[in-house]
Design a protein around this motif. Structure first.
Motif, PDB file in Angstrom:
ATOM      1  N   TYR A  47       0.809  -1.222   0.000  1.00  0.00           N
ATOM      2  CA  TYR A  47       0.000   0.000   0.000  1.00  0.00           C
ATOM      3  C   TYR A  47       0.836   1.263   0.000  1.00  0.00           C
ATOM      4  CZ  TYR A  47      -3.531  -3.356   1.625  1.00  0.00           C
ATOM      5  OH  TYR A  47      -4.368  -4.432   1.750  1.00  0.00           O
ATOM      6  N   ASN A  66      -1.029   4.447  -1.225  1.00  0.00           N
ATOM      7  CA  ASN A  66      -2.081   4.149  -2.188  1.00  0.00           C
ATOM      8  C   ASN A  66      -3.383   4.832  -1.771  1.00  0.00           C
ATOM      9  OD1 ASN A  66      -4.197   2.841  -3.662  1.00  0.00           O
ATOM     10  ND2 ASN A  66      -2.758   1.202  -4.130  1.00  0.00           N
ATOM     11  N   LYS A 103      -2.511   6.669  -7.366  1.00  0.00           N
ATOM     12  CA  LYS A 103      -3.410   5.677  -7.945  1.00  0.00           C
ATOM     13  C   LYS A 103      -2.587   4.877  -8.947  1.00  0.00           C
ATOM     14  CE  LYS A 103      -7.633   8.402  -7.739  1.00  0.00           C
ATOM     15  NZ  LYS A 103      -8.757   8.960  -8.479  1.00  0.00           N
ATOM     16  N   PRO A 104      -2.443   3.569  -8.726  1.00  0.00           N
ATOM     17  CA  PRO A 104      -1.686   2.774  -9.698  1.00  0.00           C
ATOM     18  C   PRO A 104      -2.364   2.815 -11.064  1.00  0.00           C
ATOM     19  CG  PRO A 104      -2.139   1.506  -7.692  1.00  0.00           C
ATOM     20  CD  PRO A 104      -2.934   2.771  -7.612  1.00  0.00           C
TER      21      PRO A 104
END
Length: 114
Positions: A47, A66, A103-104
């Motif tokens: 995270y 995250n 944000k991935p």
């Protein structure tokens, strides 16, 4: 070790180098067991990370978390408080911080299959 905030809980790995501290936040149930790391494996990045780095009489706290997990400013502040409690030296130093929420969007991986 665990990080807890309200009803949320996750695992943490804590790394020390001299006075500096790095904390990795992650879901321990998604970590592959050693015997499973042979061919196809997913290395979960977790995270996010926070780093507390001492510079003379001051310290810098930075990192990235995250946004889907650390969705509120209060939760990010709780993570900052967590790493500060791990280092007794943080109570007596000037410590500016910058924590980015991300944000991935994509990834690069090698999983043993290709």
């Amino acid at each position: 070790m665990k990080f807890e905030y309200q009803q949320f809980s996750c695992n943490v790995d804590v790394f020390h180098r001299d006075l500096d501290v790095i904390v990795r936040f992650y879901d321990g149930s998604r970590e592959p067991a050693e015997e499973n790391i042979v061919n196809l494996v997913i290395a979960d990045p977790g995270y996010g990370y926070l780093m507390l780095k001492y510079k003379g009489d001051a310290a810098l706290l930075s990192g990235f978390l995250n946004e889907s997990v650390f969705a509120s400013d209060e939760m990010v502040e709780a993570a900052i408080d967590y790493i500060e409690r791990l280092s007794p030296h943080s109570q007596s130093v000037y410590m500016p911080y910058h924590v980015s929420r991300f944000k991935p969007t994509s990834y690069v991986e090698y999983n043993g299959e290709y």
